[in-house]
Design a protein around this motif. Structure first.
Motif, PDB file in Angstrom:
ATOM      1  N   PHE A 200      38.504 -16.533 -55.487  1.00  0.00           N
ATOM      2  CA  PHE A 200      37.906 -15.432 -54.728  1.00  0.00           C
ATOM      3  C   PHE A 200      38.126 -14.103 -55.441  1.00  0.00           C
ATOM      4  CE2 PHE A 200      42.232 -16.166 -53.405  1.00  0.00           C
ATOM      5  CZ  PHE A 200      42.801 -14.921 -53.202  1.00  0.00           C
ATOM      6  N   ALA A 201      37.210 -13.195 -55.196  1.00  0.00           N
ATOM      7  CA  ALA A 201      37.364 -11.815 -55.650  1.00  0.00           C
ATOM      8  C   ALA A 201      38.254 -11.075 -54.668  1.00  0.00           C
ATOM      9  CB  ALA A 201      36.008 -11.139 -55.761  1.00  0.00           C
ATOM     10  N   ARG A 202      39.165 -10.264 -55.218  1.00  0.00           N
ATOM     11  CA  ARG A 202      40.019  -9.461 -54.347  1.00  0.00           C
ATOM     12  C   ARG A 202      40.157  -8.055 -54.925  1.00  0.00           C
ATOM     13  NH1 ARG A 202      45.982 -10.746 -54.406  1.00  0.00           N
ATOM     14  NH2 ARG A 202      45.978  -8.971 -55.803  1.00  0.00           N
ATOM     15  N   PRO A 203      39.168  -7.203 -54.690  1.00  0.00           N
ATOM     16  CA  PRO A 203      39.292  -5.812 -55.135  1.00  0.00           C
ATOM     17  C   PRO A 203      40.583  -5.211 -54.581  1.00  0.00           C
ATOM     18  CG  PRO A 203      37.089  -6.266 -54.315  1.00  0.00           C
ATOM     19  CD  PRO A 203      37.925  -7.435 -53.938  1.00  0.00           C
ATOM     20  N   THR A 204      41.361  -4.615 -55.459  1.00  0.00           N
ATOM     21  CA  THR A 204      42.711  -4.196 -55.082  1.00  0.00           C
ATOM     22  C   THR A 204      42.904  -2.706 -55.347  1.00  0.00           C
ATOM     23  OG1 THR A 204      43.544  -6.398 -55.613  1.00  0.00           O
ATOM     24  CG2 THR A 204      45.165  -4.631 -55.450  1.00  0.00           C
ATOM     25  N   PRO A 205      43.203  -1.922 -54.312  1.00  0.00           N
ATOM     26  CA  PRO A 205      43.373  -0.477 -54.503  1.00  0.00           C
ATOM     27  C   PRO A 205      44.669  -0.142 -55.229  1.00  0.00           C
ATOM     28  CG  PRO A 205      43.848  -1.075 -52.232  1.00  0.00           C
ATOM     29  CD  PRO A 205      43.340  -2.316 -52.894  1.00  0.00           C
ATOM     30  N   LEU A 206      44.615   0.932 -56.001  1.00  0.00           N
ATOM     31  CA  LEU A 206      45.789   1.441 -56.715  1.00  0.00           C
ATOM     32  C   LEU A 206      46.322   2.683 -56.013  1.00  0.00           C
ATOM     33  CD1 LEU A 206      44.609   1.047 -60.432  1.00  0.00           C
ATOM     34  CD2 LEU A 206      46.054  -0.491 -59.098  1.00  0.00           C
ATOM     35  N   ASP A 207      46.454   2.609 -54.704  1.00  0.00           N
ATOM     36  CA  ASP A 207      46.810   3.789 -53.923  1.00  0.00           C
ATOM     37  C   ASP A 207      48.189   4.337 -54.259  1.00  0.00           C
ATOM     38  OD1 ASP A 207      44.383   3.544 -52.705  1.00  0.00           O
ATOM     39  OD2 ASP A 207      45.144   2.722 -50.831  1.00  0.00           O
ATOM     40  N   ASP A 208      49.110   3.493 -54.692  1.00  0.00           N
ATOM     41  CA  ASP A 208      50.467   3.960 -54.981  1.00  0.00           C
ATOM     42  C   ASP A 208      50.641   4.440 -56.411  1.00  0.00           C
ATOM     43  OD1 ASP A 208      51.276   3.410 -52.401  1.00  0.00           O
ATOM     44  OD2 ASP A 208      51.932   1.378 -52.880  1.00  0.00           O
ATOM     45  N   CYS A 209      49.593   4.354 -57.213  1.00  0.00           N
ATOM     46  CA  CYS A 209      49.676   4.779 -58.619  1.00  0.00           C
ATOM     47  C   CYS A 209      49.195   6.218 -58.729  1.00  0.00           C
ATOM     48  CB  CYS A 209      48.827   3.866 -59.492  1.00  0.00           C
ATOM     49  SG  CYS A 209      49.290   2.128 -59.421  1.00  0.00           S
ATOM     50  N   PRO A 210      50.091   7.163 -59.000  1.00  0.00           N
ATOM     51  CA  PRO A 210      49.679   8.569 -59.029  1.00  0.00           C
ATOM     52  C   PRO A 210      48.552   8.842 -60.011  1.00  0.00           C
ATOM     53  CG  PRO A 210      52.075   8.397 -59.012  1.00  0.00           C
ATOM     54  CD  PRO A 210      51.544   7.006 -59.219  1.00  0.00           C
ATOM     55  N   ASN A 211      48.530   8.117 -61.124  1.00  0.00           N
ATOM     56  CA  ASN A 211      47.518   8.331 -62.148  1.00  0.00           C
ATOM     57  C   ASN A 211      46.475   7.220 -62.181  1.00  0.00           C
ATOM     58  OD1 ASN A 211      48.829  10.749 -63.301  1.00  0.00           O
ATOM     59  ND2 ASN A 211      50.443   9.294 -63.833  1.00  0.00           N
ATOM     60  N   GLY A 212      46.386   6.481 -61.096  1.00  0.00           N
ATOM     61  CA  GLY A 212      45.326   5.497 -60.958  1.00  0.00           C
ATOM     62  C   GLY A 212      45.307   4.460 -62.064  1.00  0.00           C
ATOM     63  N   LEU A 213      44.133   4.283 -62.670  1.00  0.00           N
ATOM     64  CA  LEU A 213      43.948   3.262 -63.688  1.00  0.00           C
ATOM     65  C   LEU A 213      44.835   3.508 -64.900  1.00  0.00           C
ATOM     66  CD1 LEU A 213      42.423   0.713 -64.500  1.00  0.00           C
ATOM     67  CD2 LEU A 213      40.658   2.188 -65.513  1.00  0.00           C
ATOM     68  N   ALA A 214      45.140   4.762 -65.206  1.00  0.00           N
ATOM     69  CA  ALA A 214      46.012   5.044 -66.345  1.00  0.00           C
ATOM     70  C   ALA A 214      47.377   4.384 -66.158  1.00  0.00           C
ATOM     71  CB  ALA A 214      46.172   6.553 -66.537  1.00  0.00           C
ATOM     72  N   ASP A 215      47.907   4.414 -64.927  1.00  0.00           N
ATOM     73  CA  ASP A 215      49.182   3.752 -64.656  1.00  0.00           C
ATOM     74  C   ASP A 215      49.053   2.239 -64.802  1.00  0.00           C
ATOM     75  OD1 ASP A 215      50.461   6.126 -64.203  1.00  0.00           O
ATOM     76  OD2 ASP A 215      50.481   5.961 -62.017  1.00  0.00           O
ATOM     77  N   TRP A 216      47.925   1.689 -64.347  1.00  0.00           N
ATOM     78  CA  TRP A 216      47.710   0.253 -64.467  1.00  0.00           C
ATOM     79  C   TRP A 216      47.699  -0.161 -65.939  1.00  0.00           C
ATOM     80  CZ3 TRP A 216      44.735  -3.374 -66.741  1.00  0.00           C
ATOM     81  CH2 TRP A 216      44.736  -4.659 -66.187  1.00  0.00           C
ATOM     82  N   ILE A 217      47.006   0.617 -66.760  1.00  0.00           N
ATOM     83  CA  ILE A 217      46.955   0.303 -68.192  1.00  0.00           C
ATOM     84  C   ILE A 217      48.338   0.420 -68.818  1.00  0.00           C
ATOM     85  CG2 ILE A 217      46.024   1.052 -70.425  1.00  0.00           C
ATOM     86  CD1 ILE A 217      43.502   1.985 -68.873  1.00  0.00           C
ATOM     87  N   GLU A 218      49.100   1.442 -68.415  1.00  0.00           N
ATOM     88  CA  GLU A 218      50.451   1.590 -68.954  1.00  0.00           C
ATOM     89  C   GLU A 218      51.328   0.385 -68.616  1.00  0.00           C
ATOM     90  OE1 GLU A 218      54.416   4.472 -68.564  1.00  0.00           O
ATOM     91  OE2 GLU A 218      52.540   5.042 -67.565  1.00  0.00           O
ATOM     92  N   MET A 219      51.184  -0.121 -67.404  1.00  0.00           N
ATOM     93  CA  MET A 219      52.027  -1.234 -66.981  1.00  0.00           C
ATOM     94  C   MET A 219      51.556  -2.565 -67.547  1.00  0.00           C
ATOM     95  SD  MET A 219      54.565  -2.610 -65.350  1.00  0.00           S
ATOM     96  CE  MET A 219      55.240  -1.210 -64.434  1.00  0.00           C
ATOM     97  N   PHE A 220      50.256  -2.827 -67.456  1.00  0.00           N
ATOM     98  CA  PHE A 220      49.750  -4.165 -67.737  1.00  0.00           C
ATOM     99  C   PHE A 220      48.918  -4.275 -69.019  1.00  0.00           C
ATOM    100  CE2 PHE A 220      49.895  -3.998 -62.968  1.00  0.00           C
ATOM    101  CZ  PHE A 220      50.996  -4.818 -62.818  1.00  0.00           C
TER     102      PHE A 220
END
Length: 271
Positions: A200-220
């Motif tokens: 299944f698709a599960r679009p997932t919000p990054l509400d706790d990441c102050p810098n949004g996608l930039a934080d996701w890229i930094e982590m993962f």
């Protein structure tokens, strides 16, 4: 309680060379929050022996223990294990490789959330380790990234790198996102009967990441940014954000394009 103990022979289960466990807890709590129903699917019983494979900082390990199970958390990253021990000192956590771990005796269940896709080398070896850890009839309950997971993000990262002159082959793709049929085949070949399966698709919000996608890229996404030319990491991140903003942040709220595979499988009795 008679806790299982893990053999820690190898370096890790995949993922970045070293996770930032503090950032993970502060900004990526959704990894555990979206899996609370996974613990319901596991349905741990008091006194059961359960392994949480790829336990991270131990949030779900503690949830399983709160239901009365005798649980051990196993993770391939030393920083995650250290953080889990600090947060949950009454529980047992071990640093071990998902492709080469062992426990004393046999468990009633092995549980894994958002970890199997990091164990990209030899997924059949991971399944074999799980099978050895389980008693006949024991259950393997897991959710992982699946085919097309974060495709919008990774396509944008590849494009941003290409614009910097970096070919796709220069990136060590960090994940294993299988097609459903492929992973079911691995489970069946590994001695399991798949009893429940969800893609299944599960679009997932990054509400706790102050810098949004930039934080996701930094982590993962460090495997991508590590391939950037010297001094061009921020340019690659900024370009990726620009390429994905219309689809993943149309109203100012970043949403990741997650696609998941969730399953319950039972270990078959040996012939």
């Amino acid at each position: 309680m008679n806790r299982p103990s893990a053999k820690a022979d190898a370096a890790g289960t995949g993922g970045p060379a070293a996770w930032d466990a503090g950032l993970y807890d502060r900004s990526f709590g959704f990894v555990s929050a979206f899996a609370t129903d996974m613990v319901d699917l596991l349905a741990p019983e008091p006194g059961e022996r359960i392994v949480d494979l790829g336990c991270g900082t131990g949030t779900l390990t503690a949830d399983i223990a709160a239901r009365g199970a005798d649980v051990i958390g196993i993770d391939g990253d030393a920083a995650m294990v250290e953080r889990a021990r600090a947060l949950h000192p009454a529980l047992t956590f071990e640093h071990a490789d998902g492709r080469d771990f062992a426990i004393e005796g046999q468990a009633d269940a092995v549980f894994s959330n958002a970890a199997l896709h990091w164990m990209k080398e030899a997924p059949a070896d991971v399944i074999a380790c799980v099978a050895r850890a389980l008693r006949p009839g024991g259950r393997f309950v897991a959710e992982m990234g699946a085919h097309r997971n974060v495709r919008i993000i990774t396509d944008a990262l590849y494009q941003a790198l290409a614009e910097e002159g970096v070919p796709a082959g220069a990136v060590d793709f960090p994940w294993y996102f299988p097609r459903t049929s492929r992973y079911v085949g691995l489970l069946e070949d590994g001695g399991f009967d798949v009893t429940q399966l969800y893609y299944f698709a599960r679009p997932t919000p990054l509400d706790d990441c102050p810098n949004g996608l930039a934080d996701w890229i930094e982590m993962f996404g460090r495997n991508f940014t590590d391939a950037a030319p010297p001094g061009r990491v921020q340019a690659v991140v900024d370009r990726t954000i620009a390429l994905t903003r219309d689809r993943l942040c149309p109203d100012g709220r970043w949403i990741t394009d997650y696609t998941r595979l969730r399953f319950v499988a039972r270990r078959l009795a040996e012939d």
